[in-house]
Scaffold this motif. Structure first.
Motif, mmCIF file in Angstrom:
data_model
loop_
_atom_site.group_PDB
_atom_site.id
_atom_site.type_symbol
_atom_site.label_atom_id
_atom_site.label_comp_id
_atom_site.label_asym_id
_atom_site.label_seq_id
_atom_site.Cartn_x
_atom_site.Cartn_y
_atom_site.Cartn_z
ATOM 1 N N ILE A 50 0.873 -1.182 0.000
ATOM 2 C CA ILE A 50 0.000 0.000 0.000
ATOM 3 C C ILE A 50 0.906 1.226 0.000
ATOM 4 N N GLY A 51 0.743 2.071 -0.994
ATOM 5 C CA GLY A 51 1.646 3.189 -1.152
ATOM 6 C C GLY A 51 1.098 4.510 -0.660
ATOM 7 N N PHE A 52 1.995 5.332 -0.122
ATOM 8 C CA PHE A 52 1.730 6.749 0.121
ATOM 9 C C PHE A 52 2.726 7.515 -0.722
ATOM 10 N N LEU A 53 2.256 8.564 -1.409
ATOM 11 C CA LEU A 53 3.116 9.356 -2.271
ATOM 12 C C LEU A 53 2.857 10.830 -2.013
ATOM 13 N N GLY A 54 3.884 11.561 -1.565
ATOM 14 C CA GLY A 54 3.714 12.992 -1.344
ATOM 15 C C GLY A 54 4.550 13.508 -0.186
ATOM 16 N N ARG A 55 4.395 14.794 0.084
ATOM 17 C CA ARG A 55 5.068 15.422 1.219
ATOM 18 C C ARG A 55 4.520 14.854 2.514
ATOM 19 N N LEU A 56 5.401 14.564 3.451
ATOM 20 C CA LEU A 56 4.978 14.020 4.740
ATOM 21 C C LEU A 56 4.630 15.179 5.661
ATOM 22 N N VAL A 57 3.403 15.669 5.477
ATOM 23 C CA VAL A 57 2.865 16.767 6.270
ATOM 24 C C VAL A 57 1.426 16.410 6.640
ATOM 25 N N LEU A 58 0.949 16.991 7.735
ATOM 26 C CA LEU A 58 -0.362 16.610 8.249
ATOM 27 C C LEU A 58 -1.481 16.848 7.251
ATOM 28 N N GLU A 59 -1.376 17.937 6.465
ATOM 29 C CA GLU A 59 -2.482 18.272 5.575
ATOM 30 C C GLU A 59 -2.628 17.303 4.411
ATOM 31 N N LYS A 60 -1.714 16.352 4.267
ATOM 32 C CA LYS A 60 -1.863 15.313 3.242
ATOM 33 C C LYS A 60 -2.643 14.111 3.760
ATOM 34 N N GLY A 61 -3.164 14.219 4.981
ATOM 35 C CA GLY A 61 -4.009 13.156 5.517
ATOM 36 C C GLY A 61 -3.247 11.963 6.061
ATOM 37 N N ILE A 62 -2.006 12.174 6.486
ATOM 38 C CA ILE A 62 -1.222 11.032 6.954
ATOM 39 C C ILE A 62 -1.782 10.442 8.244
ATOM 40 N N ASP A 63 -2.547 11.241 9.006
ATOM 41 C CA ASP A 63 -3.161 10.679 10.214
ATOM 42 C C ASP A 63 -4.201 9.618 9.847
ATOM 43 N N ILE A 64 -5.005 9.900 8.817
ATOM 44 C CA ILE A 64 -6.010 8.931 8.377
ATOM 45 C C ILE A 64 -5.342 7.713 7.756
ATOM 46 N N PHE A 65 -4.281 7.934 6.994
ATOM 47 C CA PHE A 65 -3.535 6.812 6.423
ATOM 48 C C PHE A 65 -3.049 5.900 7.553
ATOM 49 N N ARG A 91 -7.447 -6.168 11.857
ATOM 50 C CA ARG A 91 -8.215 -7.176 11.111
ATOM 51 C C ARG A 91 -7.366 -8.368 10.670
ATOM 52 N N GLY A 92 -6.066 -8.244 10.804
ATOM 53 C CA GLY A 92 -5.183 -9.316 10.362
ATOM 54 C C GLY A 92 -4.994 -9.366 8.855
ATOM 55 N N VAL A 93 -5.164 -8.230 8.180
ATOM 56 C CA VAL A 93 -4.997 -8.175 6.726
ATOM 57 C C VAL A 93 -3.510 -8.025 6.409
ATOM 58 N N PRO A 94 -2.914 -9.008 5.720
ATOM 59 C CA PRO A 94 -1.483 -8.914 5.418
ATOM 60 C C PRO A 94 -1.201 -7.792 4.420
ATOM 61 N N HIS A 95 -0.182 -6.992 4.703
ATOM 62 C CA HIS A 95 0.167 -5.878 3.833
ATOM 63 C C HIS A 95 1.529 -5.327 4.221
ATOM 64 N N LYS A 96 2.106 -4.570 3.324
ATOM 65 C CA LYS A 96 3.273 -3.760 3.597
ATOM 66 C C LYS A 96 2.942 -2.326 3.189
ATOM 67 N N VAL A 97 3.712 -1.380 3.678
ATOM 68 C CA VAL A 97 3.487 0.023 3.341
ATOM 69 C C VAL A 97 4.748 0.573 2.688
ATOM 70 N N LEU A 98 4.561 1.248 1.566
ATOM 71 C CA LEU A 98 5.666 1.862 0.835
ATOM 72 C C LEU A 98 5.437 3.370 0.827
ATOM 73 N N VAL A 99 6.302 4.117 1.499
ATOM 74 C CA VAL A 99 6.149 5.561 1.628
ATOM 75 C C VAL A 99 7.187 6.255 0.746
ATOM 76 N N ILE A 100 6.691 7.018 -0.222
ATOM 77 C CA ILE A 100 7.560 7.759 -1.143
ATOM 78 C C ILE A 100 7.402 9.240 -0.825
ATOM 79 N N GLY A 101 8.461 9.854 -0.358
ATOM 80 C CA GLY A 101 8.407 11.273 -0.008
ATOM 81 C C GLY A 101 9.111 11.530 1.305
ATOM 82 N N ASP A 102 9.193 12.791 1.631
ATOM 83 C CA ASP A 102 9.840 13.201 2.866
ATOM 84 C C ASP A 102 9.141 14.454 3.378
ATOM 85 N N GLY A 103 9.418 14.827 4.621
ATOM 86 C CA GLY A 103 8.787 16.012 5.164
ATOM 87 C C GLY A 103 8.862 16.049 6.668
#
Length: 388
Positions: A209-224, A234-246
């Motif tokens: 599951i990817g996130f792409l963008g500036r790592l700032v609150l207004e990009k909704g990272i809290d909801i992510f 829920r026990g759903v297998p996944h990995k997270v790929l974060v592209i960006g910095d901030g």
């Protein structure tokens, strides 16, 4: 008048000192105009460490760092030197891309000299306070923006959903579309790289599951982050790929320990990283278009996004991804769970998104802005005036 005759004065709050989707679009526009033979001067705050070389001639505006967000500059005034530079350039049109101090002063200068003004809307500035506990000032922000935009000759926005929002807010009666394009030589399904994924701890059969963008609150990272907590519950297998910095990286890393942070990427490296996701989760409601959404679609990656301006004009519900009520963590988790359980559905939605991305050609899109310049210039010569 033809585009080859144009002299355009473009005002930006951030033209090249921090890379983002808005200034990438502005630089592409300037490059297009210069290739058509137009003259362009860009007025923006600058720093000693720009993120990239600017397209066109860049004039530095007086500015100071924004408190608490020192990577950004805030214009303080135009000053006599800038006004003299503008007078010498004698633009046919002034384009303002940020309603900051310099933008307001440039608008006043243009009205004084009977020069038409086009404003472009790149972000939902009025939504920013809610991410910092200041939501009560949002109505005042809307009123200030309304006054600013109504003094312009026309405005352009990047999506039908954003145009509808602006009309509902009473921002202007003349609102056109300046969409966004995508570079298919960079963003393509063929850029997917399983070896690169493995190097970041993501197995071939794991859903990233990817996130792409500036790592700032207004990009909704809290909801992510809350959505990832729900998937773990829920026990759903996944990995997270974060592209960006901030500045919010530490907060994000603490909330999503399963994430691989690959930092800021650009060019071919960015295309590879995006194509190596399995799904993009974009919970931001501050976008006017959603460049990251289009880039993911071009890479054949399905998108689960907030049903808000920008994404709602790009994502075809149940065809290229899903639109979710903006802060409904359970709904985000439901859609991601379905993709985890059905890789074939994930791939089908990704292929549909790649086909939809074919329609977004940069030169055609930027040509529409040049046409708008010419239209408001002719209207002003015919006696038309802004409504406010």
């Amino acid at each position: 008048m033809d585009v080859t005759d144009l002299r355009v004065a473009l005002f930006s709050g951030n033209y090249n000192y921090v890379r983002d989707g808005a200034n990438q679009a502005l630089n592409r526009l300037v490059d297009y105009l210069l290739r058509q033979g137009a003259q362009v001067r860009v007025y923006s705050p600058t720093t000693d460490t720009p993120a990239f070389e600017p397209a066109g001639e860049l004039i530095s505006l007086p500015s100071v760092p924004i408190p608490g967000r020192g990577e950004y500059q805030f214009s303080t005034h135009l000053g006599s030197a800038i006004k003299a530079n503008l007078a010498e350039f004698d633009p046919h049109v002034v384009h303002i891309s940020s309603p900051d101090v310099a933008g307001h002063r440039a608008l006043t200068w243009a009205r004084k000299h009977d020069i038409p003004v086009l404003a472009s809307v790149h972000t939902r500035f009025e939504t920013y306070p809610r991410y910092y506990g200041l939501g009560f000032v949002e109505p005042a922000f809307v009123a200030i923006l309304r006054r600013f935009y109504q003094r312009c000759d026309a405005i352009v926005a990047p999506s039908a959903s954003m145009i509808e929002e602006l009309r509902e807010q009473g921002m202007h009666h003349d609102i056109g579309t300046w969409s966004r394009g995508v570079d298919r030589s960079i963003f393509s399904p063929e850029k997917r790289d399983l070896a690169w994924r493995r190097s970041h701890g993501i197995a071939d059969d794991e859903m990233a599951i990817g996130f792409l963008g500036r790592l700032v609150l207004e990009k909704g990272i809290d909801i992510f982050a809350e959505t990832m907590v729900e998937l773990r519950r829920r026990g759903v297998p996944h990995k997270v790929l974060v592209i960006g910095d901030g500045p919010a990286k530490a907060f994000f890393a603490d909330k999503v320990p399963e994430a691989s942070f690959v930092g800021f990427q650009q060019g071919a490296d960015l295309g590879r990283a995006v194509a190596s996701m399995d799904v993009l989760l974009n919970p931001s409601v501050t976008e006017t278009f959603g460049n990251v959404t289009l880039e993911a679609m071009a890479c054949g990656v399905p998108v689960v996004a907030a049903n808000a301006t920008g994404a709602s004009s790009l994502v075809m519900e149940g065809e290229t991804g899903h639109l979710v009520p903006p802060r409904d963590v359970a709904a985000y988790a439901d859609r991601l769970t379905a993709y985890a359980e059905d890789p074939d559905l994930r791939r089908a939605h990704g292929k549909a998104g790649a086909r939809r991305a074919d329609a977004f050609d940069w030169d055609t899109i930027n040509g529409a802005v040049a046409d708008t310049y010419l239209r408001i210039i002719e209207a002003r010569r015919g006696g038309a005036k802004p409504s406010a």
